[in-house]
Write a protein that holds these residues in place. Structure first.
Motif, PDB file in Angstrom:
ATOM      1  N   ASN A  79     -82.295 -57.626  95.524  1.00  0.00           N
ATOM      2  CA  ASN A  79     -83.141 -58.656  95.228  1.00  0.00           C
ATOM      3  C   ASN A  79     -83.576 -58.794  93.849  1.00  0.00           C
ATOM      4  OD1 ASN A  79     -84.410 -56.090  95.719  1.00  0.00           O
ATOM      5  ND2 ASN A  79     -86.171 -56.832  96.390  1.00  0.00           N
ATOM      6  N   LYS A  80     -83.324 -57.484  93.055  1.00  0.00           N
ATOM      7  CA  LYS A  80     -83.610 -57.318  91.752  1.00  0.00           C
ATOM      8  C   LYS A  80     -82.547 -57.737  90.873  1.00  0.00           C
ATOM      9  CE  LYS A  80     -87.328 -54.047  91.269  1.00  0.00           C
ATOM     10  NZ  LYS A  80     -87.555 -52.505  91.116  1.00  0.00           N
ATOM     11  N   CYS A  81     -81.372 -57.938  91.601  1.00  0.00           N
ATOM     12  CA  CYS A  81     -80.063 -58.007  90.683  1.00  0.00           C
ATOM     13  C   CYS A  81     -79.863 -59.384  89.963  1.00  0.00           C
ATOM     14  CB  CYS A  81     -78.796 -57.703  91.601  1.00  0.00           C
ATOM     15  SG  CYS A  81     -77.227 -57.417  90.944  1.00  0.00           S
ATOM     16  N   PHE A  82     -79.122 -59.455  89.007  1.00  0.00           N
ATOM     17  CA  PHE A  82     -78.992 -60.760  88.101  1.00  0.00           C
ATOM     18  C   PHE A  82     -78.255 -61.759  89.350  1.00  0.00           C
ATOM     19  CE2 PHE A  82     -78.673 -57.251  85.228  1.00  0.00           C
ATOM     20  CZ  PHE A  82     -79.931 -57.477  84.575  1.00  0.00           C
ATOM     21  N   GLU A  83     -78.738 -62.979  89.220  1.00  0.00           N
ATOM     22  CA  GLU A  83     -78.020 -64.010  90.165  1.00  0.00           C
ATOM     23  C   GLU A  83     -76.591 -64.063  90.059  1.00  0.00           C
ATOM     24  OE1 GLU A  83     -79.095 -65.642  92.681  1.00  0.00           O
ATOM     25  OE2 GLU A  83     -81.112 -64.383  92.578  1.00  0.00           O
ATOM     26  N   GLU A  84     -76.243 -64.162  88.680  1.00  0.00           N
ATOM     27  CA  GLU A  84     -74.558 -64.244  88.316  1.00  0.00           C
ATOM     28  C   GLU A  84     -73.771 -63.094  88.861  1.00  0.00           C
ATOM     29  OE1 GLU A  84     -77.396 -64.550  86.132  1.00  0.00           O
ATOM     30  OE2 GLU A  84     -76.630 -65.518  84.275  1.00  0.00           O
ATOM     31  N   ILE A  85     -74.477 -62.003  88.873  1.00  0.00           N
ATOM     32  CA  ILE A  85     -73.650 -60.897  89.323  1.00  0.00           C
ATOM     33  C   ILE A  85     -73.643 -60.983  90.897  1.00  0.00           C
ATOM     34  CG2 ILE A  85     -73.732 -58.206  89.817  1.00  0.00           C
ATOM     35  CD1 ILE A  85     -74.361 -58.283  86.778  1.00  0.00           C
ATOM     36  N   LYS A  86     -74.807 -61.458  91.588  1.00  0.00           N
ATOM     37  CA  LYS A  86     -74.935 -61.246  92.911  1.00  0.00           C
ATOM     38  C   LYS A  86     -73.962 -62.316  93.596  1.00  0.00           C
ATOM     39  CE  LYS A  86     -79.571 -61.617  94.111  1.00  0.00           C
ATOM     40  NZ  LYS A  86     -80.699 -61.643  94.919  1.00  0.00           N
ATOM     41  N   GLU A  87     -73.753 -63.619  92.839  1.00  0.00           N
ATOM     42  CA  GLU A  87     -73.006 -64.639  93.344  1.00  0.00           C
ATOM     43  C   GLU A  87     -71.354 -64.245  93.478  1.00  0.00           C
ATOM     44  OE1 GLU A  87     -73.338 -67.822  90.442  1.00  0.00           O
ATOM     45  OE2 GLU A  87     -75.437 -68.286  91.070  1.00  0.00           O
ATOM     46  N   LYS A  88     -71.039 -63.044  92.651  1.00  0.00           N
ATOM     47  CA  LYS A  88     -69.680 -62.678  92.595  1.00  0.00           C
ATOM     48  C   LYS A  88     -69.454 -61.264  93.245  1.00  0.00           C
ATOM     49  CE  LYS A  88     -69.091 -65.365  88.333  1.00  0.00           C
ATOM     50  NZ  LYS A  88     -68.805 -66.623  88.888  1.00  0.00           N
ATOM     51  N   CYS A  89     -70.494 -60.621  93.562  1.00  0.00           N
ATOM     52  CA  CYS A  89     -70.519 -59.066  94.042  1.00  0.00           C
ATOM     53  C   CYS A  89     -69.852 -59.282  95.462  1.00  0.00           C
ATOM     54  CB  CYS A  89     -71.807 -58.446  93.868  1.00  0.00           C
ATOM     55  SG  CYS A  89     -71.803 -56.953  94.721  1.00  0.00           S
ATOM     56  N   PRO A  90     -68.811 -58.538  95.552  1.00  0.00           N
ATOM     57  CA  PRO A  90     -68.072 -58.592  96.927  1.00  0.00           C
ATOM     58  C   PRO A  90     -68.836 -57.651  97.719  1.00  0.00           C
ATOM     59  CG  PRO A  90     -66.676 -57.701  95.168  1.00  0.00           C
ATOM     60  CD  PRO A  90     -67.933 -57.986  94.363  1.00  0.00           C
ATOM     61  N   TYR A  91     -69.391 -56.666  97.203  1.00  0.00           N
ATOM     62  CA  TYR A  91     -70.472 -55.693  98.093  1.00  0.00           C
ATOM     63  C   TYR A  91     -71.577 -56.628  98.850  1.00  0.00           C
ATOM     64  CZ  TYR A  91     -72.536 -51.178  99.882  1.00  0.00           C
ATOM     65  OH  TYR A  91     -73.065 -50.583 100.524  1.00  0.00           O
ATOM     66  N   TYR A  92     -72.366 -57.242  98.055  1.00  0.00           N
ATOM     67  CA  TYR A  92     -73.544 -58.183  98.334  1.00  0.00           C
ATOM     68  C   TYR A  92     -72.885 -58.954  99.571  1.00  0.00           C
ATOM     69  CZ  TYR A  92     -77.535 -61.252  98.425  1.00  0.00           C
ATOM     70  OH  TYR A  92     -78.456 -61.997  98.671  1.00  0.00           O
ATOM     71  N   GLU A  93     -71.678 -59.635  99.365  1.00  0.00           N
ATOM     72  CA  GLU A  93     -71.111 -60.506 100.092  1.00  0.00           C
ATOM     73  C   GLU A  93     -70.946 -60.086 101.406  1.00  0.00           C
ATOM     74  OE1 GLU A  93     -69.894 -64.210 101.406  1.00  0.00           O
ATOM     75  OE2 GLU A  93     -70.779 -63.962  99.166  1.00  0.00           O
TER      76      GLU A  93
END
Ligand code: SF4
Length: 209
Positions: free
Chosen positions: A191-205
């Motif tokens: 929830n604190k991560c950068f949006e651009e990273i979250k969008e592309k993060c395989p783990y968040y997916e």
């Protein structure tokens, strides 16, 4: 390497570099990295400051009493074993390396208490040579981002040596340590991560649902 590039843009200016890292003195970088094993970063910083007031070079380390050294590096983890190793290290540096810290990975790995993480950090930070220092933060995040698929930090280092372009080698440790402490921690604060990273993060997916 897209996620690394995004993070570099986001954190570059704000990345926190420790006092020891700023100093770039090979002796201090080597000793404080040995002390940092199984020890919190804040404790390593505090202990290193205290130690380097009394022990400034190999001769000081050679001459200090082992018990006094152990007291100086307390409360670092395994402080008694580390004090013993540091005394052995001083003797070897004096006898085999003219009292200087060697500047190659191969020679550093021969020293007591020096593993791949320490050796890589010393050659990159103190000697500005190519190395990849993989600690638990680098290992965890590179696996989450699927840059590697490995079980141990050592395997991660060898995989990164094959896959990671050299321009990232020296910067990846500081970058991912800062990010790993604050955001992509063992229990990630997505929830604190950068949006651009979250969008592309395989783990968040994988974990978002
Ligand atoms: Fe780490 Fe979550 Fe950010 Fe992915 S989205 S990098 S798992 S903090």
């Amino acid at each position: 390497m897209e996620l690394i590039d995004i993070l570099l843009k986001k954190l570059n200016k704000n990345a926190v570099v420790t006092e020891i890292a700023k100093d770039r003195n090979p002796f201090k970088v080597l000793i404080s990295t040995i002390i940092s094993a199984r020890t919190k970063d804040e404790v390593t910083e505090e202990v290193s400051k205290k130690l380097f007031k009394e022990v400034r070079d190999v001769d000081d380390l050679l001459n200090i009493d082992e018990e006094k050294l152990a007291n100086l590096i307390y409360p670092a983890g395994f402080y008694k074993t580390k004090a013993k190793n540091l005394k052995k290290l001083a003797k070897i540096l004096k006898e085999n390396y003219d009292g200087k810290v060697p500047d190659s990975l191969e020679e550093l790995l021969k020293l007591p208490g020096v593993g791949r993480k320490t050796a890589n950090l010393v050659i990159t930070l103190a000697f500005n040579k190519d190395g990849i220092c993989v600690d638990t933060h680098v290992h965890r995040i590179c696996n989450r981002w699927e840059i590697v698929d490995t079980e141990t930090p050592e395997e991660t280092e060898f995989e990164l040596r094959k896959k990671l372009p050299k321009k990232y080698w020296k910067v990846i440790n500081n970058l991912l340590v800062v990010f790993g402490r604050e955001i992509c921690s063992p229990k990630p604060k997505c929830n604190k991560c950068f949006e651009e990273i979250k969008e592309k993060c395989p783990y968040y997916e994988k974990i978002k649902h």
